[in-house]
Design an enzyme around this catalytic site. Structure first.
Site, PDB file in Angstrom:
ATOM      1  CE  LYS A 101      46.268  36.706  45.701  1.00 36.41           C
ATOM      2  NZ  LYS A 101      44.927  36.246  45.278  1.00 36.41           N
ATOM      3  CB  SER A 176      44.505  32.951  47.592  1.00 40.90           C
ATOM      4  OG  SER A 176      44.189  33.840  46.528  1.00 40.90           O
ATOM      5  CB  SER A 200      41.352  35.122  46.238  1.00 42.30           C
ATOM      6  OG  SER A 200      41.414  33.743  46.416  1.00 42.30           O
TER       7      SER A 200
HETATM    8  N1  GLN Z   1      39.352  29.938  47.929  1.00 38.17           N
HETATM    9  C1  GLN Z   1      39.133  29.677  46.544  1.00 38.17           C
HETATM   10  C2  GLN Z   1      40.044  28.587  46.066  1.00 38.17           C
HETATM   11  O1  GLN Z   1      40.718  28.043  46.865  1.00 38.17           O
HETATM   12  C3  GLN Z   1      39.291  30.929  45.758  1.00 38.17           C
HETATM   13  C4  GLN Z   1      40.676  31.208  45.386  1.00 38.17           C
HETATM   14  C5  GLN Z   1      40.815  32.459  44.573  1.00 38.17           C
HETATM   15  O2  GLN Z   1      39.882  33.227  44.396  1.00 38.17           O
HETATM   16  N2  GLN Z   1      41.991  32.627  44.041  1.00 38.17           N
HETATM   17  O3  GLN Z   1      40.090  28.265  44.933  1.00 38.17           O
END
Ligand code: GLN
Length: 530
Positions: A101, A176, A200
């Protein structure tokens, strides 16, 4: 198996496994066994992954899982092959390709965290997890797409364009870390790293039919992971099987003196824990708690909580399978979980606004010159041009929540809710060994459906956020295809802090029951390919 590949795009991923070469389709553990036996070389495995990437990742309608490809993947693979040929004793995943990532710092590739402000930035050091991959002989393939600074649930907030879900290229792969999950589901990489601040790793895994594990907070080093919210962030594995996740976790996990929140105690082998789950009777006597407030009650309650009917159906069928195998299903209540999203969207922006202050046009990445302007003018112009709308939204929210006069009302209250959520976990784990929820409320939604509606996007994290607030580990494994749309759904298990091994055992046990019931893995039946 669903045959929805989206409009006009080349058929890819699980919908067309016949296109995937045998080598690209292999799970990491199977590939590792062939490498160890000398049946294939790391160069061949790497070539197969790169060929698959070339086939499906680029162009109009392509998956777009990758932002950068490693220039030296073949050389890295050849060096591992040479060491193996010389008789060197190598680690279990040596020679296996891995996708990373883009939130993780890599010495030899740009690390943009999906943001324009870091376009082209090449870090001066490797994240600890990346260094550990290299030491263990894995072969980095490239960096995967993500929502900007990991803010989002769809990968649409990437400054470099969205990633597409291999099951249906008109749909999002989650976020994400949609790039890492899509790379696995499209057979572009056998292993990937993700990061999970509020889901994410787990939510992308759920909507792509893959496996994602968020370790206990402090279980995997955050050194060199570009910070979103430091008290919530965890790096972890994204894979196609639970065993593969355990193998990768064994490589990246464990104490790191460079991360002050890293847990110093030793960990058991997570691969061994997964193998234990594959043995007869692994679930006998296990107490599984379903959370009334998160899909554990009646179908009507679940619908009211926002769960798609088919997601709930697959969740309850999976629990039935576990019960048949000797597990006991118990309903528990976690009343404070109702406030998890609200608390998270104060704590996260507060920490993010502070973490992102370092993108000041001086130290990293982009600088927009303002002729005759002050240093503040340059900073403002750079941040205006370099950050996307979701990042700006959260920086403004976080700065406000932390400002004098509002601190106690917002940030302070959110921290109190966090404590209540931790107490709900403590009470639940006094009664059960693991907790289970659907991994996400729905299957993959359509690209464009929620990108302009932040609240709708935030609700997707309903089931994943509580674990980050409490620091407990969580794993998502495929629970099946939702009957109404043929798309993958996930089941999540959570365990007490430091009991990550339990999740590997339980996850591998259920995975085996499910795969047997389906007659093969959800992502196509690898042995029949080619
Ligand atoms: N979807 C969540 C957010 O927008 C989680 C993001 C993440 O785990 N980095 O914060």
């Amino acid at each position: 198996m669903s045959d929805t590949t989206g409009s006009g795009a080349a058929p890819v991923g699980p919908a067309s496994p016949a296109d995937v070469s045998d080598l690209a389709a292999l799970d990491a553990s199977a590939l590792a066994a062939k490498l160890a036996a000398g049946e294939v070389s790391s160069v061949e495995a790497t070539e197969a992954a790169l060929a698959r990437i070339a086939q499906v990742d680029g162009g109009e309608g392509g998956i777009h899982a990758f932002l950068h490809l490693a220039e030296r993947a073949r050389e890295t693979a050849a060096a591992i092959d040479a060491r193996r040929a010389a008789g060197e004793q190598l680690g279990p995943l040596a020679g296996v390709p891995v996708a990373i990532k883009d939130v993780l710092c890599t010495l030899d590739m740009p690390s943009t965290a999906g943001s324009r402000i870091l376009e082209g930035w090449v870090p001066p050091y490797d994240a600890t997890v990346v260094a550990r991959l290299r030491t263990a002989g894995l072969v980095p393939l490239g960096k995967t797409n993500m929502d900007e600074f990991a803010m989002g649930s769809s990968t649409e907030h990437s400054a470099y364009g969205p990633t597409r879900n291999p099951w249906d290229t008109d749909r999002i792969p989650g976020g994400s870390g949609g790039g890492s999950a899509a790379a696995l589901a499209a057979f572009e990489a056998p292993l990937a790293l993700g990061s999970d601040t509020g889901g994410s790793i787990r939510q992308p895994a759920a909507v792509t039919g893959t496996v994602g594990m968020k370790p206990t907070y402090g279980g995997v080093s955050r050194y060199g992971a570009i910070a979103l919210a430091s008290s919530l962030d965890q790096v972890g594995p994204v894979t196609r099987t639970v065993l593969d996740a355990g193998l990768l976790h064994d490589v990246i996990g464990g104490h790191d003196p460079r991360d002050s929140t890293s847990i110093p105690e030793a960990w058991p082998s997570f691969a061994e824990a997964a193998r234990a789950g594959q043995r007869e009777g692994a679930l006998a006597g296990l107490k599984v708690g379903v959370i009334r407030e998160l899909g554990g009650g009646s179908a009507a309650e679940g619908a009211e909580q926002g769960f798609q009917a088919g997601v709930l159906q697959r969740f309850h069928e999976a629990l039935d399978l576990m019960q048949t195998a000797g597990a006991e299903i118990v309903e528990v209540s976690a009343p404070s979980f109702e406030y998890a999203i609200a608390a998270y969207y104060l704590i996260l922006p507060a920490e993010a606004s502070s973490n992102l202050a370092k993108f000041d046009s001086v130290r990293f990445g982009m600088r927009v010159d303002v002729p005759g302007g002050t240093v503040e003018d340059v900073m403002a112009a750079t941040r205006e041009a370099g950050f996307g709308p979701e990042v700006k939204r959260r920086v403004i929210l976080g700065t406000y929540a932390l400002s004098a006069g509002y601190y106690d009302a917002y940030y302070g209250s959110a921290q109190k809710v966090r404590t209540l959520i931790q107490r709900d976990y403590d009470a639940a784990f006094a009664k059960v060994d693991v907790l289970a929820t659907p991994s996400a409320p729905t299957t993959a939604f359509r690209i464009g459906e929620k990108v302009d509606d932040p609240l709708a996007m935030y609700l997707n994290d309903l089931t994943t956020i509580p674990a980050n607030l409490a620091g407990v580990p969580g794993i998502s494994i495929p629970s099946g295809l939702a009957p109404e749309d043929g798309l993958p759904a996930g089941i999540q298990f959570m365990a007490p802090v430091r009991e990550d091994a339990r999740l590997y055992t339980v996850g591998a046990a259920l995975e085996q029951l499910l795969v047997d019931s389906w007659g093969g893995p959800i992502l196509g039946n690898a042995p029949t390919l080619g």
